[in-house]
Design a protein around this motif. Structure first.
Motif, PDB file in Angstrom:
ATOM      1  N   LEU A   1       1.009  -1.143  -0.144  1.00  0.00           N
ATOM      2  CA  LEU A   1       0.050  -0.122   0.051  1.00  0.00           C
ATOM      3  C   LEU A   1       0.907   1.227  -0.111  1.00  0.00           C
ATOM      4  N   MET A   2       2.057   1.202   0.730  1.00  0.00           N
ATOM      5  CA  MET A   2       3.007   2.392   0.454  1.00  0.00           C
ATOM      6  C   MET A   2       3.354   2.291  -0.656  1.00  0.00           C
ATOM      7  N   LEU A   3       3.865   1.303  -1.420  1.00  0.00           N
ATOM      8  CA  LEU A   3       4.034   1.401  -2.699  1.00  0.00           C
ATOM      9  C   LEU A   3       3.203   2.095  -3.684  1.00  0.00           C
TER      10      LEU A   3
ATOM     11  N   HIS B   1      -3.027   1.440  -8.274  1.00  0.00           N
ATOM     12  CA  HIS B   1      -3.929   1.025  -7.536  1.00  0.00           C
ATOM     13  C   HIS B   1      -3.625  -0.333  -6.896  1.00  0.00           C
ATOM     14  N   PRO B   2      -4.079  -0.639  -5.771  1.00  0.00           N
ATOM     15  CA  PRO B   2      -3.791  -1.922  -5.035  1.00  0.00           C
ATOM     16  C   PRO B   2      -4.588  -2.825  -5.502  1.00  0.00           C
ATOM     17  N   VAL B   3      -4.040  -4.175  -5.562  1.00  0.00           N
ATOM     18  CA  VAL B   3      -4.903  -5.313  -6.118  1.00  0.00           C
ATOM     19  C   VAL B   3      -4.845  -6.470  -5.119  1.00  0.00           C
TER      20      VAL B   3
ATOM     21  N   VAL C   1      -1.922  -8.263  -0.654  1.00  0.00           N
ATOM     22  CA  VAL C   1      -2.119  -7.083  -1.648  1.00  0.00           C
ATOM     23  C   VAL C   1      -0.892  -6.948  -2.596  1.00  0.00           C
ATOM     24  N   ILE C   2      -1.072  -6.301  -3.680  1.00  0.00           N
ATOM     25  CA  ILE C   2      -0.015  -5.990  -4.416  1.00  0.00           C
ATOM     26  C   ILE C   2      -0.138  -4.655  -5.277  1.00  0.00           C
ATOM     27  N   ALA C   3       0.408  -4.060  -5.963  1.00  0.00           N
ATOM     28  CA  ALA C   3       0.393  -3.050  -6.783  1.00  0.00           C
ATOM     29  C   ALA C   3       0.280  -2.977  -8.141  1.00  0.00           C
ATOM     30  N   ALA C   4      -0.398  -2.287  -8.831  1.00  0.00           N
ATOM     31  CA  ALA C   4      -0.720  -2.272 -10.169  1.00  0.00           C
ATOM     32  C   ALA C   4      -0.547  -0.761 -10.879  1.00  0.00           C
ATOM     33  N   ALA C   5       0.393  -0.476 -11.804  1.00  0.00           N
ATOM     34  CA  ALA C   5       0.763   0.776 -12.115  1.00  0.00           C
ATOM     35  C   ALA C   5       0.319   0.860 -13.703  1.00  0.00           C
ATOM     36  N   LYS C   6      -0.083   2.179 -14.098  1.00  0.00           N
ATOM     37  CA  LYS C   6      -0.920   1.900 -15.604  1.00  0.00           C
ATOM     38  C   LYS C   6       0.001   2.988 -16.344  1.00  0.00           C
ATOM     39  N   VAL C   7       0.728   2.455 -17.528  1.00  0.00           N
ATOM     40  CA  VAL C   7       1.448   3.043 -18.560  1.00  0.00           C
ATOM     41  C   VAL C   7       0.597   2.787 -19.931  1.00  0.00           C
TER      42      VAL C   7
ATOM     43  N   THR D   1      -1.857  -0.088 -20.409  1.00  0.00           N
ATOM     44  CA  THR D   1      -1.249  -1.586 -19.740  1.00  0.00           C
ATOM     45  C   THR D   1      -1.001  -1.386 -18.540  1.00  0.00           C
ATOM     46  N   TYR D   2      -1.616  -2.334 -17.817  1.00  0.00           N
ATOM     47  CA  TYR D   2      -1.172  -2.406 -16.336  1.00  0.00           C
ATOM     48  C   TYR D   2      -0.057  -3.270 -16.085  1.00  0.00           C
ATOM     49  N   HIS D   3       0.949  -2.766 -15.158  1.00  0.00           N
ATOM     50  CA  HIS D   3       2.048  -3.510 -14.755  1.00  0.00           C
ATOM     51  C   HIS D   3       1.835  -3.629 -13.343  1.00  0.00           C
ATOM     52  N   LEU D   4       2.202  -5.056 -12.828  1.00  0.00           N
ATOM     53  CA  LEU D   4       2.106  -5.278 -11.691  1.00  0.00           C
ATOM     54  C   LEU D   4       3.263  -5.544 -10.953  1.00  0.00           C
ATOM     55  N   LEU D   5       3.076  -5.255  -9.531  1.00  0.00           N
ATOM     56  CA  LEU D   5       4.224  -4.750  -8.708  1.00  0.00           C
ATOM     57  C   LEU D   5       4.284  -5.429  -7.184  1.00  0.00           C
ATOM     58  N   ASP D   6       5.367  -5.988  -6.626  1.00  0.00           N
ATOM     59  CA  ASP D   6       5.177  -6.490  -5.397  1.00  0.00           C
ATOM     60  C   ASP D   6       6.773  -6.079  -4.791  1.00  0.00           C
TER      61      ASP D   6
END
Length: 646
Positions: free
Chosen positions: A348-350, A362-364, A385-391, A394-399
């Motif tokens: 969530l910090m990410l 957004h969080p996932v 929970v992980i993070a999704a970043a949109k470019v 396209t959404y990129h998933l992050l942990d």
């Protein structure tokens, strides 16, 4: 019917009734003498009896409680079954605490003709905290031997009356008999959902609860001879497919007093999570990190570059304490200050950091592989929970919980089908967690054959994506020496020398390892001719799919491709007499493919082999095709090249 026959029948009935006495501490000699489970001689243990009763009780001054009583009797056939002498009870603690009480147990062994009982002592019962909201009570039965029967019972007292743990009717060992009942008060409305592949037909009755003076609906199950769920290759979590029943609450209605509707859809679940103080409020806090993050982002241009920088910054600042959850424990600010936090503190910090960096994020919500696939909408469906970043589109998933994760390369525990992305105001949509790119494992090998049947070879191996992630975690958890020892064993007692590793710390580059190897007894000599598989020690010797049928999908975890480029130098004085034919295979709908291309000259044999699956999960209805597919692969890869003397 003669008097003698009647007596025999009565005696037989009496024996059967005696053998089937499941009252606590009524273990029979027949159970202790049993050497194997009659319907599955391979079982290391079996549940002789499981009884579960769940019902409600009212306590003056405390209110309504959900009570669950458990009684289990287990036969241990051999040492492989010792694990079933340990019981783990998971308990939730929020505003109130679930408790495990009245724990008692005995181990029974047969010594001569006497049944010896060993009692479970209080010093054998341990309670540990797994996370802020999760406790665990665990005990191991004493004096367990091959042939023992263990028996225990306990009660779970829960203030969370709307949350009923799943009724489980199948396990990794067979179950001789299971009896279960759920007594639901007239004020509650529950939806009953079944899962697994066993036919479950409950008996439904009504009665009056004298303690509460309310009508109750009793749903009961009585099942016998339930087969074990056999562990198979490529199953993420076999518990996803075991037979069971989940009671999902719809509403609580006390006439003239109370009406409360509970979560019924995933949107309801997500809104409940989003509005909790441990989730949504954390997404817009930035004062505690923005100064340091702004310095780290200076001169970093482009959205993808900024995403990667933020991810590395978060990983360096806060380390994962191994606790999982979709809600923060201490809060993102405190986790940042102290340098440690649970999965929600970190991710969530990410999300907040990505938003501060000008990225739409957004969080996932996800469920880890060991937690299972969330089939029905409940608050317990997710645990991470992980993070999704949109470019662009396209959404990129992050942990950020693992040092070696990268953009779109998540820890393996999170690769569990679908997650749910939470946007502003608690709105949500499903998110495919499966990687879009194949993870490559490419082997290039130059081989010299020796007349004594050994080989000398030089290998260059390259890993990408999730394969590289797994390699880094494995290599960096110990010393290089211990890693190489394991690699030598894994590849059939090879001897490795001149080892070199590249890109271990450069996470967006492929892992590359180079080494020399020596292996004995690879080549068979018969009547002066040399016989060997051109894939040498790397060939597939047996199929991973041996079961007659399969009811669960094949879950590889991520799309993958294994590639082999092997060049074998023909020793002087020999010529190629025969090589296997080339081959190309594919599974229906292109869910898998195999290519085997081989050629020979006067001096070399060249092999190019590729095995791949562009999908992470192959449905069970492809299983028969998959079995045939791998049978052909094994046959082809074990075919021999024949060299004869000139």
């Amino acid at each position: 019917m003669t008097k003698k026959v009647i007596v025999v029948l009565l005696l037989t009935m009496g024996y059967t009734l005696s053998a089937q006495d499941y009252k606590f501490r009524k273990v029979s000699k027949e159970e202790l003498k049993e050497k194997v489970y009659a319907k599955d001689s391979t079982a290391p243990a079996a549940y002789l009896y499981i009884n579960r009763k769940s019902f409600y009780r009212y306590s003056k001054g405390e209110g309504l409680f959900l009570i669950t009583e458990i009684h289990k009797r287990i036969k241990i056939y051999n040492t492989d079954g010792f694990d079933y002498a340990t019981e783990t009870i998971n308990l939730y603690e929020g505003d109130s605490e679930e408790k495990a009480t009245a724990i008692k147990g005995y181990t029974y062994t047969l010594e001569g003709d006497d049944i010896v009982e060993t009692k479970l002592g209080k010093d054998g019962i341990f309670k540990t905290q797994q996370s802020k909201n999760r406790n665990q009570v665990k005990f191991t039965m004493p004096n367990v031997k091959a042939g023992s029967v263990v028996e225990f019972s306990y009660t779970i007292r829960s203030p969370y009356v709307q949350s009923i743990d799943e009724f489980i009717f199948q396990d990794a060992i067979p179950i001789k008999k299971v009896v279960a009942s759920m007594r639901i008060l007239e004020y509650f409305k529950f939806r009953q959902r079944q899962k697994g592949f066993l036919p479950l037909v409950p008996k439904v009755d009504s009665s009056r609860d004298p303690n509460l003076n309310l009508n109750v609906t009793i749903t009961s199950f009585d099942l016998e001879h339930i087969p074990a769920m056999k562990r198979e290759n490529f199953v993420s979590n076999i518990r996803n497919y075991r037979a069971g029943v989940k009671f999902e609450i719809i509403s609580l209605e006390i006439p003239g007093s109370t009406y409360k509707a509970y979560s019924k859809t995933w949107d309801d679940v997500v809104k409940t999570i989003y509005t909790s103080g441990s989730f949504g409020d954390e997404l817009d806090k930035s004062n505690y990190f923005k100064e340091e993050l702004d310095v780290a982002l200076e001169g970093v241009a482009g959205e993808e570059a900024r995403i990667k920088k933020v991810l590395e910054f978060a990983k360096q600042k806060v380390k994962w304490n191994t606790y999982r959850g979709y809600g923060v424990d201490e809060g993102t600010r405190k986790a940042y200050k102290e340098g440690t936090g649970n999965s929600a503190d970190i991710n969530l910090m990410l999300v907040a950091m990505l938003k501060h960096a000008g990225i739409k994020a957004h969080p996932v919500l996800t469920s880890t592989r060991d937690h299972g696939v969330p089939l029905f909408p409940t608050l317990q469906g997710y645990n991470y929970v992980i993070a999704a970043a949109k470019v662009g589109d396209t959404y990129h998933l992050l942990d950020a919980t693992n040092s070696y994760s990268t953009m779109d390369v998540l820890p393996t525990r999170t690769l569990n089908w679908l997650g749910r992305m939470v946007s502003e105001n608690g709105n949500s949509e499903t998110m495919d967690l499966m990687p879009r790119k194949k993870s490559i494992d490419m082997v290039m090998m130059q081989v010299d054959l020796n007349e004594d049947g050994s080989i000398d070879a030089k290998i260059r191996q390259q890993y990408t994506q999730n394969n590289a992630y797994m390699f880094r975690n494995m290599y960096n958890k110990g010393t290089e020496e211990s890693f190489l020892e394991e690699l030598e064993k894994e590849q059939g007692d090879i001897e490795i020398s001149d080892y070199e590793l590249k890109n271990n710390e450069e996470l967006y580059k492929p892992i590359v390892q180079n080494y020399s190897l020596y292996k004995e007894d690879v080549i068979e000599t018969i009547s002066g001719k040399l016989y060997f598989s051109p894939m040498l020690h790397l060939c597939t010797m047996e199929s991973p799919f041996k079961a007659e049928k399969r009811e669960y999908p094949v879950d590889y975890g991520f799309p993958w491709e294994d590639k082999y480029m092997i060049t074998i130098k023909i020793p002087e004085g020999y010529k190629v007499e025969s090589v296997p034919e080339s081959m190309a295979l594919s599974l229906p709908d292109n869910v898998g493919s195999f290519k085997y291309l081989i050629s020979a000259t006067d001096t070399t044999i060249n092999l190019r082999a590729t095995l791949s699956s562009p999908t992470a999960v192959i449905p069970a209805n492809y299983y028969e095709f998959l079995k045939q597919f791998y049978t052909q692969i094994v046959e082809k890869e074990t075919e021999k090249v024949v060299l004869s003397k000139i």
